[in-house]
Design a protein around this motif. Sequence first.
Motif, mmCIF file in Angstrom:
data_model
loop_
_atom_site.group_PDB
_atom_site.id
_atom_site.type_symbol
_atom_site.label_atom_id
_atom_site.label_comp_id
_atom_site.label_asym_id
_atom_site.label_seq_id
_atom_site.Cartn_x
_atom_site.Cartn_y
_atom_site.Cartn_z
ATOM 1 N N SER A 449 0.850 -1.193 0.000
ATOM 2 C CA SER A 449 0.000 0.000 0.000
ATOM 3 C C SER A 449 0.881 1.237 0.000
ATOM 4 O O SER A 449 1.963 1.243 0.597
ATOM 5 C CB SER A 449 -0.914 0.017 1.232
ATOM 6 N N ILE A 450 0.415 2.264 -0.674
ATOM 7 C CA ILE A 450 1.043 3.583 -0.642
ATOM 8 C C ILE A 450 -0.041 4.616 -0.392
ATOM 9 O O ILE A 450 -1.117 4.555 -0.983
ATOM 10 C CB ILE A 450 1.778 3.905 -1.963
ATOM 11 N N VAL A 451 0.248 5.561 0.502
ATOM 12 C CA VAL A 451 -0.607 6.726 0.695
ATOM 13 C C VAL A 451 0.279 7.953 0.612
ATOM 14 O O VAL A 451 1.280 8.054 1.321
ATOM 15 C CB VAL A 451 -1.323 6.704 2.057
ATOM 16 N N ALA A 452 -0.058 8.882 -0.275
ATOM 17 C CA ALA A 452 0.662 10.140 -0.410
ATOM 18 C C ALA A 452 -0.294 11.281 -0.077
ATOM 19 O O ALA A 452 -1.412 11.330 -0.606
ATOM 20 C CB ALA A 452 1.225 10.310 -1.821
ATOM 21 N N MET A 453 0.151 12.203 0.783
ATOM 22 C CA MET A 453 -0.747 13.227 1.318
ATOM 23 C C MET A 453 -0.043 14.581 1.357
ATOM 24 O O MET A 453 1.156 14.670 1.643
ATOM 25 C CB MET A 453 -1.192 12.822 2.726
ATOM 26 N N ASP A 454 -0.796 15.619 1.079
ATOM 27 C CA ASP A 454 -0.313 16.982 1.260
ATOM 28 C C ASP A 454 -0.398 17.301 2.756
ATOM 29 O O ASP A 454 -1.494 17.342 3.320
ATOM 30 C CB ASP A 454 -1.182 17.959 0.460
ATOM 31 N N PRO A 455 0.725 17.529 3.425
ATOM 32 C CA PRO A 455 0.673 17.708 4.880
ATOM 33 C C PRO A 455 0.031 19.019 5.311
ATOM 34 O O PRO A 455 -0.341 19.160 6.478
ATOM 35 C CB PRO A 455 2.153 17.661 5.281
ATOM 36 N N HIS A 456 -0.111 19.961 4.412
ATOM 37 C CA HIS A 456 -0.670 21.257 4.778
ATOM 38 C C HIS A 456 -2.190 21.283 4.662
ATOM 39 O O HIS A 456 -2.853 22.036 5.375
ATOM 40 C CB HIS A 456 -0.062 22.347 3.896
ATOM 41 N N THR A 457 -2.748 20.478 3.786
ATOM 42 C CA THR A 457 -4.199 20.474 3.573
ATOM 43 C C THR A 457 -4.864 19.166 3.973
ATOM 44 O O THR A 457 -6.080 19.118 4.141
ATOM 45 C CB THR A 457 -4.525 20.738 2.093
ATOM 46 N N GLY A 458 -4.091 18.098 4.096
ATOM 47 C CA GLY A 458 -4.669 16.784 4.336
ATOM 48 C C GLY A 458 -5.183 16.123 3.069
ATOM 49 O O GLY A 458 -5.753 15.031 3.130
ATOM 50 N N TYR A 596 1.894 11.709 10.724
ATOM 51 C CA TYR A 596 3.210 12.257 10.377
ATOM 52 C C TYR A 596 3.096 13.619 9.704
ATOM 53 O O TYR A 596 4.030 14.432 9.764
ATOM 54 C CB TYR A 596 3.957 11.290 9.456
ATOM 55 N N ALA A 597 1.972 13.881 9.053
ATOM 56 C CA ALA A 597 1.791 15.174 8.403
ATOM 57 C C ALA A 597 1.889 16.320 9.403
ATOM 58 O O ALA A 597 2.319 17.428 9.053
ATOM 59 C CB ALA A 597 0.447 15.212 7.683
ATOM 60 N N SER A 598 1.535 16.062 10.645
ATOM 61 C CA SER A 598 1.606 17.112 11.669
ATOM 62 C C SER A 598 3.041 17.529 11.942
ATOM 63 O O SER A 598 3.296 18.681 12.319
ATOM 64 C CB SER A 598 0.939 16.629 12.961
ATOM 65 N N PHE A 599 3.992 16.630 11.791
ATOM 66 C CA PHE A 599 5.397 17.002 11.956
ATOM 67 C C PHE A 599 5.859 17.887 10.800
ATOM 68 O O PHE A 599 6.705 18.758 10.976
ATOM 69 C CB PHE A 599 6.278 15.756 12.027
ATOM 70 N N ALA A 600 5.320 17.664 9.618
ATOM 71 C CA ALA A 600 5.747 18.418 8.433
ATOM 72 C C ALA A 600 5.108 19.793 8.350
ATOM 73 O O ALA A 600 5.653 20.686 7.692
ATOM 74 C CB ALA A 600 5.428 17.625 7.165
ATOM 75 N N ASN A 601 3.951 19.984 9.006
ATOM 76 C CA ASN A 601 3.239 21.251 8.833
ATOM 77 C C ASN A 601 3.335 22.178 10.046
ATOM 78 O O ASN A 601 2.624 23.166 10.124
ATOM 79 C CB ASN A 601 1.767 20.996 8.479
ATOM 80 N N GLU A 626 -11.355 22.773 4.155
ATOM 81 C CA GLU A 626 -10.504 23.701 4.897
ATOM 82 C C GLU A 626 -9.594 22.899 5.812
ATOM 83 O O GLU A 626 -10.039 21.973 6.489
ATOM 84 C CB GLU A 626 -11.351 24.661 5.735
ATOM 85 N N PRO A 627 -8.301 23.233 5.871
ATOM 86 C CA PRO A 627 -7.390 22.491 6.747
ATOM 87 C C PRO A 627 -7.709 22.729 8.209
ATOM 88 O O PRO A 627 -8.238 23.777 8.588
ATOM 89 C CB PRO A 627 -6.009 23.050 6.373
ATOM 90 N N ASP A 628 -7.408 21.734 9.021
ATOM 91 C CA ASP A 628 -7.610 21.838 10.463
ATOM 92 C C ASP A 628 -6.614 22.834 11.041
ATOM 93 O O ASP A 628 -5.471 22.920 10.587
ATOM 94 C CB ASP A 628 -7.418 20.470 11.126
ATOM 95 N N THR A 629 -7.037 23.597 12.027
ATOM 96 C CA THR A 629 -6.147 24.586 12.639
ATOM 97 C C THR A 629 -5.746 24.226 14.063
ATOM 98 O O THR A 629 -5.019 24.972 14.703
ATOM 99 C CB THR A 629 -6.819 25.971 12.651
ATOM 100 N N ASP A 630 -6.209 23.076 14.570
ATOM 101 C CA ASP A 630 -5.864 22.678 15.935
ATOM 102 C C ASP A 630 -4.386 22.339 16.034
ATOM 103 O O ASP A 630 -3.847 21.594 15.209
ATOM 104 C CB ASP A 630 -6.701 21.477 16.375
ATOM 105 N N GLN A 631 -3.739 22.869 17.057
ATOM 106 C CA GLN A 631 -2.319 22.619 17.264
ATOM 107 C C GLN A 631 -2.161 21.432 18.219
ATOM 108 O O GLN A 631 -2.605 21.475 19.357
ATOM 109 C CB GLN A 631 -1.648 23.863 17.855
ATOM 110 N N ILE A 632 -1.537 20.352 17.739
ATOM 111 C CA ILE A 632 -1.327 19.160 18.571
ATOM 112 C C ILE A 632 -0.064 19.310 19.392
ATOM 113 O O ILE A 632 -0.043 19.061 20.599
ATOM 114 C CB ILE A 632 -1.231 17.894 17.693
ATOM 115 N N VAL A 633 1.016 19.696 18.725
ATOM 116 C CA VAL A 633 2.278 19.984 19.402
ATOM 117 C C VAL A 633 2.756 21.332 18.893
ATOM 118 O O VAL A 633 2.284 21.842 17.871
ATOM 119 C CB VAL A 633 3.345 18.894 19.124
#
Length: 861
Positions: A449-458, A596-601, A626-633
């Motif tokens: 399996s491969i999943v490719a994602m834009d980390p800024h928009t999801g 992992y996208a959260s580390f990149a954005n 619309e991208p999520d704006t919640d800050q996890i870290v």
Amino acid sequence: MRSDTAPKGYNLNVSRARKVHRLSVPTSRFRDRLRRIAIVFAISAATIAIVSLIGFTYFYNHYSTLVEQRVRSGFWHSRGGVYAAPLLLHVGSRTSMDSVQEALKRSGFVAGELSDDIFNGSFISSGSTVTITPSQVAAGDNRITEITFSGNKIARIRIGNSDEKEYQIEPELLIGRTESKRTGNQVLEYNDIPEKLRNAIITAEDQRFFSHMGIDPKGIGRAFLANVRKGEVRQGGSTITQQLVKNTFLSPERSFSRKFSEAFLALALENYLSKEEIFTLYCNEIYLGQYGSIGIHGVQQAAEVYFDKDLANLNLNEAAAIAAMIKNPNRFGPHKDVEAARDRRGYILAKMSEAGFASVVDVEASRVSDLALAKPQSGTRTIAPYFVDSASKAIEQTHAGDYFNTNLNTRIYTTVNTHMQRLAEKAVSDQLAKLDAIYKSTGKKLEASIVAMDPHTGHVLAMVGGRDYSGSQFNRATSALRQPGSTFKPFVYATALERGYTPISTFSDRPMEFMHTSTKPYKPDNFRGGYAMKNVTLKTALAKSSNVVAVQTAYAARLDKVALKAKEFGFQNVQPYPSMALGSMEVTPLQLAAAYASFANGGRRVQPEFVDRIVAGDERTVFISEPDTDQIVSERTAYMITDMLQAVVERGTASSAHNALGKDVVFAGKTGSSKDGWFVGYTPNLVTVAWIGFDDNSDVKSTGGEIALPLWTAFMQDVMRIMPEYGGSEFAMPVGLTELVVDPETGMAADSYCPQSERVVLPTHAASNIKCVLHQPQPEYLIASADVESEIPEISAVTIPAAIDENSQPNHETPASSYLEEAERSQPTERKDPPKIKLPEPSRPNIKSDDREREPLELDG
């Protein structure tokens, strides 16, 4: 006794006259009544006529406006359905002229001169340049675009009179109104359709096509009477124009209201398009059944799939067979019901003979000849089938309304990049072909399996859920729950950094036992027993994927806090057990990509998105993601984890991929080895997960670096060559961080005496210029004589805090390993058993033997 003698004074003639008058009164009144009725009827008829005319004019203008809007905005790319994302071509992209021309064909452009304005445009290649001319209706203007190539690289994009950096190709259709996945969208023009096929279709579907105004009153009347008798809509009586309207404007429901709309739309469409354009659109759009794993749309694809022929090479019998399927592909398909298909085909041939479209000799020859079907094609794939399934599910679950069956052209634009999707499918196919030879003796087939994602928009840009959709529709990217192994460790370290630890905090990398409530000791092993037997920084521990240090860090940050933070990242069913630190929970590749996208954005939460926007038939945008704006870290934590994961690639378990994307592309990543192989890697603009395993969850007996990392690398190399915008030369460092070169054993500033050093990024307030004291030369008066042997104390028992108090944080000025160092200095020297660390926790432990990195399979034989 009657007497004709009149009384005295009475005139007999007058009496008779009155009698006659009395008899004539009813006749006069009747005439007056008829006259009044006639007037009322005439007024009513005139009123009805006027109202009907007004109503007809109103509805015609209403539907005419819809048709005009559709034609002006570009009929081909404004069809209702589910679309991919637009394809962007950039100057500097490594792609061939052939690839660009194929992309243009799939998006509704015609090679050569364009004779119909219903398509998106045309293109002509000359030398090293492709010239693209948009149709007037599709583009709103007539600017010509020239794309010039230098080898297999786009050297220049010129639109009109100015040079541009990019050019956008119209989105490709994934699902039309039939809800059947498409394998391609190449268009053909009217002159491409052979005359025998045109005549067969007209004979079968609409013999008065070239003479009516869009509707056939005789056919509608016949169908109306049949439907009234049955009490439901059983017959359509539709013309070719009406069928086109149904397929491109309306929902597939059978109702009188839909037939009403269909009739007005057909009348309006005939005023905006020529008969030839309508017939061409019809032949491109018509659904002609499923053959093997392929849904067939349009007569060109039907000729290729059913008969393995180009349209121009069809014989009369094959042309009639295609025309026969239009009425009902599931009934009259030659691969479905041989007898029914033969009867329908014979009927069409007879009617063609009566109309003079074919000679009696040719018809008779076709009747007695066998229809030779080609074998179903197994190599042809539909466009992004696993993605389309996931997008369809997301549309049904998330968005209100039945967008698939909404009238009047609702268009759903998804996030999939079809060019990137094809690269992902190729990478999976190539890597599995290599591994099949290695795993042949197991008698089982690996899946990938491969999943490719834009980390800024999801936005999910590409998704492969398995090796062959036709063989299995189970989507391993979204539904296969597997242990992520060491790919979970960054979330342990992220929790620790959020709670005050830094990348230079040190822990002991030695064999250890961890005591948990009411269980036997938990003994995590490093891969192949590879212990450093000394203290290491968190950055080194992550780079080398130390299991022991990961568990220590989870305890130091508190297991319950790690579990809570993991849930914020999108993981589910995370329990605060020691084995959690080594990825003992279950995740999907899609969940891991989003985490992992959260580390990149910069630390923001990411929700996977399959739909970018939804546009109604009147061009209103009714939904936009619309991208999520919640800050996890914090941004600092996200960047420090990224810096630590870069070390994984530079000198850690993924070092074989160092510089694999070129010196101008920076990326970070992490391997994972449970029973499966994982690698998650990301650039500043793209995060990709590669997974390989068995469906029965048996052990692949290989590491993620050996089987998943090559898959990731092959895919990403192709992406960077063709779409360099998804790379990036650096991750932006937020304020408040400092780079420091430290000794990896002490975490102190390194100097020339340290045998090793590493660059780390840490909070500015935690940076110190205190030099490493472990590797400093001793003063002469402390140097032992040469005949005296020194012994280095060996660690025997270690105590570290079981948890950090909720309201306290570690001292930033002191390495977090100070507890360990103090314990080491105070222990006796002869203890040989591994230390036991008793760390009580309120929850029941979950100890698994599968949490260690696996012994690798010797891939080189």
